[in-house]
Write an enzyme that holds these catalytic residues in place. Structure first.
Site, PDB file in Angstrom:
ATOM      1  N   GLU A   1       6.168  -6.120   7.737  1.00  0.00           N
ATOM      2  CA  GLU A   1       5.613  -5.053   8.562  1.00  0.00           C
ATOM      3  C   GLU A   1       6.319  -4.839   9.896  1.00  0.00           C
ATOM      4  OE1 GLU A   1       2.759  -5.931   5.444  1.00  0.00           O
ATOM      5  OE2 GLU A   1       3.896  -7.195   6.813  1.00  0.00           O
TER       6      GLU A   1
ATOM      7  N   ASP B   1      -0.843  -7.342   7.693  1.00  0.00           N
ATOM      8  CA  ASP B   1      -2.285  -7.126   7.509  1.00  0.00           C
ATOM      9  C   ASP B   1      -2.718  -7.777   6.200  1.00  0.00           C
ATOM     10  OD1 ASP B   1      -0.986  -5.208   5.887  1.00  0.00           O
ATOM     11  OD2 ASP B   1      -2.623  -3.773   6.084  1.00  0.00           O
TER      12      ASP B   1
ATOM     13  N   GLY C   1       0.622  -5.114   0.834  1.00  0.00           N
ATOM     14  CA  GLY C   1      -0.606  -5.031   0.052  1.00  0.00           C
ATOM     15  C   GLY C   1      -0.564  -5.819  -1.238  1.00  0.00           C
TER      16      GLY C   1
ATOM     17  N   GLY D   1       0.827  -1.192   0.000  1.00  0.00           N
ATOM     18  CA  GLY D   1       0.000   0.000   0.000  1.00  0.00           C
ATOM     19  C   GLY D   1       0.865   1.245   0.000  1.00  0.00           C
TER      20      GLY D   1
END
Length: 357
Positions: free
Chosen positions: A138, A146, A115, A67
């Site tokens: 992350e 996520d 992402g 992302g």
């Protein structure tokens, strides 16, 4: 000057073609791109001429590096609503791809992280090439995996997923397939021919299998013994480090160094998230957990600091708060998982994630 579209959505024969087209940013996703992809999927679902969707990235370096980290950083130091909006739509896209009624073929050629895992590794058919590098990195920036990544990692053989999550280790094509993050290895030179086959209406699985080849041995399979020993059982991050540091071999030493460098709070939350994901049966359940965790990290000082050190200033010297694992107690970890006042809502589906494979 004509504006270049950052998502190329078009028909090619029987295939709906979706290309994330932001190569200068390694095809990182922003909100407009996510919404464009959702709109194309909505249109093609009711189009009988589209029998499959092919998802890829522009350029030769990346499928999708994640992302938009700039949006996340600005939200962490300013308005959190911007990142919340991005994550809500991104997680909706991840779930949509996982449940899509037509086969989605994700060509994860090149860098595929964060992402990128969300849009690629939940697809029905997941292809990697000799250029593929997959990771959920992350913890290195003060965040937990996520985009449903904890669910994918929880399903990896033994403790391999826990190892990948806590070390932010990168997986090549053979490791990605061995860990269940991908299904087929297809040399990058074969991808245009594969797309042509799918555009001609060839059945998806046979078409991909016909172009696939052996990626070779998976290094993580050979390391499974010490990884399972170090990460297994009802263990803590401190236990993992102790066990790794007791093994005088390069692999465990590298793993211990990577864990030691990551954010202590993110490490403990990540271990809890992967353990909880082992009991989950749907990607939606994991995405709701992800939204809780990311919402809490957005207000935690480590996220902005981690992005600063790794992405913005690139000094690789983050000042984590708290700075040690011992200072992160169980109550602080559990608070990340508590319900939010404004939870992520996703349509419930009758088909379980585990039935999708």
């Amino acid at each position: 000057m004509t504006e270049v579209s950052t998502v190329l959505a078009r028909r090619q024969g029987a295939a709906g073609r979706l290309t994330v087209n932001r190569p200068e940013a390694l095809n990182a996703l922003d909100l407009r791109m996510i919404r464009a992809m959702l709109a194309a999927l909505d249109e093609w679902e009711s189009d009988p001429a589209v029998t499959a969707v092919v998802l890829d990235g522009a350029g030769e370096r990346a499928f999708c590096a994640g992302g938009d980290i700039g949006v996340v950083h600005s939200s962490a130091v300013g308005d959190p609503a911007v990142a919340w909006a991005l994550w809500r739509e991104e997680y909706r896209l991840d779930a949509r791809l996982a449940r899509y009624p037509k086969p989605v073929v994700a060509l994860m050629d090149g860098i595929t992280m964060g992402g990128g895992i969300g849009i690629g590794a939940h697809a029905a058919v997941r292809v990697v090439t000799e250029r593929s590098v997959l990771a959920m990195p992350e913890v290195a920036i003060g965040l937990a995996p996520d985009v449903g990544g904890a669910l994918l990692l929880a399903r990896a053989p033994g403790e391999l997923g826990t190892h990948l999550a806590l070390t932010a280790r990168r997986a090549g094509p053979a490791d990605a397939i061995h860990c269940g993050l991908a299904d087929h290895y297809v040399p990058s030179a074969e991808l245009p021919a594969l797309v042509d086959d799918l555009a001609a209406g060839a059945p998806v699985e046979p078409a991909v299998a016909a172009r696939a080849s052996d990626p070779g041995p998976a290094p993580l399979a050979a390391a499974r013994c010490w990884i399972d020993d170090a990460y297994g059982g009802t263990t803590t991050v401190e236990d993992v480090l102790y066990r790794l540091e007791a093994i005088d071999e390069p692999g465990p030493r590298e793993a211990a160094a990577a864990i030691t460098a990551a954010a202590p709070t993110a490490l403990k939350v990540t271990l809890r998230a992967v353990r909880r994901a082992r009991e989950m049966t749907s990607v939606e359940e994991c995405l709701r957990q992800d939204f809780r965790l990311c919402s809490r990290f957005l207000r935690h000082p480590d996220l902005a600091e981690g992005i600063r050190a790794a992405i913005l200033d690139k000094d690789r010297s983050p000042r984590w708060r708290p700075g040690t694992l011992a200072e992160v107690d169980d109550a602080a970890v559990e608070a990340f998982f508590a319900p939010l006042a404004d939870e992520l809502t996703l349509p419930e589906q009758s088909t379980l994630w585990s039935d999708h494979r």
